[in-house]
Design an enzyme around this catalytic site. Structure first.
Site, short mmCIF file in Angstrom:
data_model
loop_
_atom_site.label_atom_id
_atom_site.label_comp_id
_atom_site.label_asym_id
_atom_site.label_seq_id
_atom_site.Cartn_x
_atom_site.Cartn_y
_atom_site.Cartn_z
N ASP A 50 -60.15 69.52 12.06
CA ASP A 50 -59.60 69.78 13.39
C ASP A 50 -60.00 71.15 13.90
O ASP A 50 -59.73 71.50 15.06
CB ASP A 50 -58.09 69.60 13.42
CG ASP A 50 -57.34 70.49 12.44
OD1 ASP A 50 -58.00 71.30 11.74
OD2 ASP A 50 -56.10 70.38 12.36
N SER A 51 -60.72 71.92 13.07
CA SER A 51 -61.33 73.17 13.55
C SER A 51 -62.33 72.90 14.67
O SER A 51 -62.74 73.83 15.37
CB SER A 51 -62.03 73.89 12.39
OG SER A 51 -62.88 73.00 11.67
N ASP A 89 -59.60 64.95 9.30
CA ASP A 89 -58.27 65.52 9.48
C ASP A 89 -57.38 64.64 10.34
O ASP A 89 -57.81 64.15 11.39
CB ASP A 89 -58.37 66.89 10.16
CG ASP A 89 -58.44 68.04 9.16
OD1 ASP A 89 -58.02 67.86 8.00
OD2 ASP A 89 -58.91 69.12 9.55
N LYS A 119 -57.25 63.90 5.55
CA LYS A 119 -56.64 65.13 5.07
C LYS A 119 -55.45 65.47 5.95
O LYS A 119 -55.50 65.29 7.17
CB LYS A 119 -57.63 66.30 5.09
CG LYS A 119 -57.02 67.61 4.55
CD LYS A 119 -58.06 68.70 4.40
CE LYS A 119 -58.44 69.36 5.71
NZ LYS A 119 -57.30 70.09 6.34
N GLU A 121 -51.99 68.46 6.24
CA GLU A 121 -51.47 69.74 5.80
C GLU A 121 -50.02 69.61 5.35
O GLU A 121 -49.25 68.80 5.87
CB GLU A 121 -51.54 70.76 6.94
CG GLU A 121 -52.97 71.06 7.40
CD GLU A 121 -53.03 72.08 8.53
OE1 GLU A 121 -54.15 72.36 9.00
OE2 GLU A 121 -51.96 72.60 8.94
N GLU A 187 -55.97 77.25 0.99
CA GLU A 187 -56.51 78.17 1.99
C GLU A 187 -55.78 79.50 2.01
O GLU A 187 -54.55 79.58 2.05
CB GLU A 187 -56.45 77.54 3.38
CG GLU A 187 -56.99 78.46 4.47
CD GLU A 187 -57.22 77.79 5.81
OE1 GLU A 187 -57.64 78.48 6.75
OE2 GLU A 187 -56.99 76.56 5.92
#
Length: 279
Positions: A50-51, A89, A119, A121, A187
């Site tokens: 999502d970056s 993501d 993925k 978080e 991270e």
């Protein structure tokens, strides 16, 4: 290690899980077909992160990224891969509400893009969601430590896991592993904590701003190529400076156009009959 197209079987989530304690796992992000084709020859895992919202869409953070954006870029990356495992993501708001919501949107991403895994978080609080998704046949990569989708709640992009918080981050990693994730991104945590997590959990750790002792490493490809120049995190090593190269190329083009040096005779067409070259 470099893989020629077609020379190696496609990587699967079980393949990545089996690399625990073995040869380091090489990971990069990609958002377009041309970049996917390049990184596929060198990477074990490619993340459609999502970056993309920040490096390609000019967003201030990842919170504005949508399912539609992830699907668009996921399809593009999938077209460029022959070897590396593609992980995508789940964007902010697509999985936090409930395990059922998370599975529904994970299934959409898998079906629409051809990704091999998703993925998400979060640590202990997301463990039930990870378990729910994995039990229904979707491989999950976890993400602990600094979780960019929680940037507002965390108060910025600070290092996580220093002092008393270290134990909580360790518990997050353990919970993600026990819930059935096949790997976990760690991270922006201290080196000593990353080493402990890597030795304590049974699944591979993929570091970004963590430790060389992690089972693998990942960077945003635009960061390591010097294409995204708005800021440079401490943990990023730039292996090229493509933004500066592109700037110089555009400036040279603009100067030649203004001076009528481009196009020159080799770039224009005469009145002769078209040749076999398509002239």
């Amino acid at each position: 290690m470099t893989y020629a197209k077609g020379a190696a079987a496609p990587v699967t989530p079980p393949d990545i899980a089996a690399r625990k304690g073995g040869a380091p796992i090489v990971c990069l992000t990609a958002y377009t077909t041309p970049m996917a084709q390049i990184v596929d020859r060198h990477c074990d895992l490619v993340l459609v992160g999502d970056s993309v919202g920040m490096v390609m869409h000019g967003l201030p953070d990842t919170l504005g990224v949508t399912m539609e954006m992830m699907i668009l870029h996921g399809k593009a990356v999938r077209r460029g891969l022959a070897h590396a495992l593609m992980v995508i993501d789940l964007p902010f708001g697509a999985y936090e509400e409930s395990p059922e919501q998370a599975f529904r949107n994970a299934a959409i991403l898998m079906r629409e893009t051809g990704a091999g895994a998703v993925k998400l978080e979060g640590g202990t609080h997301m463990a039930p969601t990870i378990r729910h998704i994995v039990q229904r046949g979707i491989p999950v990569m976890g993400h602990i430590g600094l979780t960019p989708q929680s940037v507002n709640a965390l108060g910025g992009y600070k290092v996580r896991g220093r002092g008393a918080e270290a134990q909580a981050i360790l518990h997050d990693a353990q919970a993600v592993a026990e819930a059935g994730a096949f790997s976990v991104v760690a991270e922006k945590i201290p080196d000593i904590l990353a080493r402990r997590i890597t030795s304590d959990i049974r699944i591979p750790t993929i570091g970004i701003g963590a430790s060389a002792a992690c089972d693998g490493q990942i960077l945003v490809v635009d960061d390591m190529l010097g294409m995204f120049a708005d800021f440079k995190p401490k943990f990023v090593k730039r292996y090229a400076n493509l933004a500066a190269d592109a700037e110089a190329a555009v400036a040279a083009y603009a100067a030649e156009v203004r001076e009528r040096q481009f196009p020159s005779s080799e770039h224009v067409f005469g009145e002769t009959t078209a040749s076999a070259k398509g002239a």
